[in-house]
Design a protein around this motif. Sequence first.
Motif, PDB file in Angstrom:
ATOM      1  N   GLU A 309       0.823  -1.208   0.000  1.00 28.46           N
ATOM      2  CA  GLU A 309       0.000   0.000   0.000  1.00 28.46           C
ATOM      3  C   GLU A 309       0.860   1.262   0.000  1.00 28.46           C
ATOM      4  N   SER A 310       0.521   2.194  -0.879  1.00 28.21           N
ATOM      5  CA  SER A 310       1.091   3.546  -0.824  1.00 28.21           C
ATOM      6  C   SER A 310      -0.087   4.489  -1.003  1.00 28.21           C
ATOM      7  N   ARG A 311       0.120   5.763  -0.730  1.00 29.54           N
ATOM      8  CA  ARG A 311      -1.022   6.681  -0.812  1.00 29.54           C
ATOM      9  C   ARG A 311      -0.624   8.006  -1.435  1.00 29.54           C
ATOM     10  N   PRO A 312      -1.572   8.648  -2.142  1.00 25.36           N
ATOM     11  CA  PRO A 312      -1.303  10.011  -2.618  1.00 25.36           C
ATOM     12  C   PRO A 312      -1.024  10.940  -1.444  1.00 25.36           C
ATOM     13  N   LEU A 313      -0.379  12.072  -1.722  1.00 23.55           N
ATOM     14  CA  LEU A 313      -0.174  13.088  -0.679  1.00 23.55           C
ATOM     15  C   LEU A 313      -1.527  13.675  -0.283  1.00 23.55           C
ATOM     16  N   TRP A 314      -1.552  14.432   0.828  1.00 29.53           N
ATOM     17  CA  TRP A 314      -2.784  15.103   1.253  1.00 29.53           C
ATOM     18  C   TRP A 314      -3.329  15.964   0.121  1.00 29.53           C
ATOM     19  N   LYS A 315      -4.607  15.868  -0.122  1.00 27.63           N
ATOM     20  CA  LYS A 315      -5.249  16.754  -1.118  1.00 27.63           C
ATOM     21  C   LYS A 315      -5.485  18.113  -0.455  1.00 27.63           C
ATOM     22  N   PRO A 316      -4.973  19.189  -1.050  1.00 27.98           N
ATOM     23  CA  PRO A 316      -5.080  20.511  -0.401  1.00 27.98           C
ATOM     24  C   PRO A 316      -6.523  20.863  -0.044  1.00 27.98           C
ATOM     25  N   MET A 317      -6.659  21.598   1.075  1.00 24.57           N
ATOM     26  CA  MET A 317      -8.001  21.924   1.583  1.00 24.57           C
ATOM     27  C   MET A 317      -8.772  22.826   0.626  1.00 24.57           C
TER      28      MET A 317
END
Length: 367
Positions: A309-317
């Motif tokens: 598992e890997s994940r995208p970075l935080w999606k900007p607010m």
Amino acid sequence: MGGTEQDYIKEAFNGNWIAPLGPNVSGFEADIEIYLGNNTYVAALSSGTAAIHLGLILLGVKRDDEVLCQSFTFSASANPIVYLGAIPVFVDSEPDSWNLCPNALEHAIKSRIAAGKKPKAIIAVHLYGMPYKVREITQLSIKYNIPVLEDSAEALGSSYNGRPCGTFGDIGVLSFNGNKIITTSAGGALIANSKSLRDKAVYLSTQARDDAPHYQHSEIGYNYRMSNICAGIGRGQMIVLEKHVALRRAVNTFYKDIFRNVNGVSVSAEFDSTCHSNFWLTTIIIEGNNGGGKDAEGLRVALLNDNIESRPLWKPMHLQPAFKDCLYYGGSVSEDLFKRGLCLPSGSNLTDDDKKRIYAAISTYFN
Ligand SMILES: *Cc1c(COP(=O)(O)O)cnc(C)c1O
């Protein structure tokens, strides 16, 4: 877990301290105060989000006030602004630390002051454990007399100029959620620079009860205190904090070695010698133009096909539907990071076998 957590929990059972107070709560607070130094006073709370909520109240944020907040973060940095009926105003990141951009922040402050809406607070985040540009952000806070709430939820064990993250803001926040560098299963802490401020946080977190024999309340309170059981886990975890930081930093080196010879991929790195990251997560950025059609989403899917598992970075607010009506200051730095970045497996418990599998999957994708 480090091994001693259950001893502290057993003590809580033996003493019948099954409550949101007791020796583990006081002991955990003292452990954090000793670790952070610098005259800090700590209130152990039920979550990092609760700490941000109480922190904003202590900084005087009220209904219809504006609060400046780093856009590139987890939603928990911004949600408490809305709990208070206040208004988030989002600000872009800069490319070195990926955190609050001093230029965009000053532009936002000037623009809001010109509009007659001087911001009540600045929420700055040490994202992924990387310190924000503390000197520049603190200077702006002093210049415009706007307090900083330092979201250090991901950065316990990081430091800037030799001083621990969590001790720079007018109020600091830690999280001990299950995914953080140390955990109490769920939990957080508010870090204050005076005993009276810390005591006010504890008072608000225990239903704002006045000093009277009966239940007397002059203010609205919250049920945000940490449980003595969770605090017992925290006491055991403080013993292994430095070990966890060393392991996460070793994971970062592991990825630097893998990607050294891969064109167009950069691994998250400290931006200068003043900053020391706990590398809570190691992240990479893949350039769009590295040929062969390799990109972050392609790598994510390739890893997933190998059950990694890997994940995208935080999606900007400012790109989130929940905040679509909010003001935003800055350019496309955070948006661009979101498009090109990936968080790689970074646990303190990665085994050599895990690392071999990860190495093989990454090599296959890029070759
Ligand atoms: C985890 C986190 C929080 C919230 O902490 P909880 O303990 O999960 O409520 C806040 N800000 C950031 C940046 C976080 O990563």
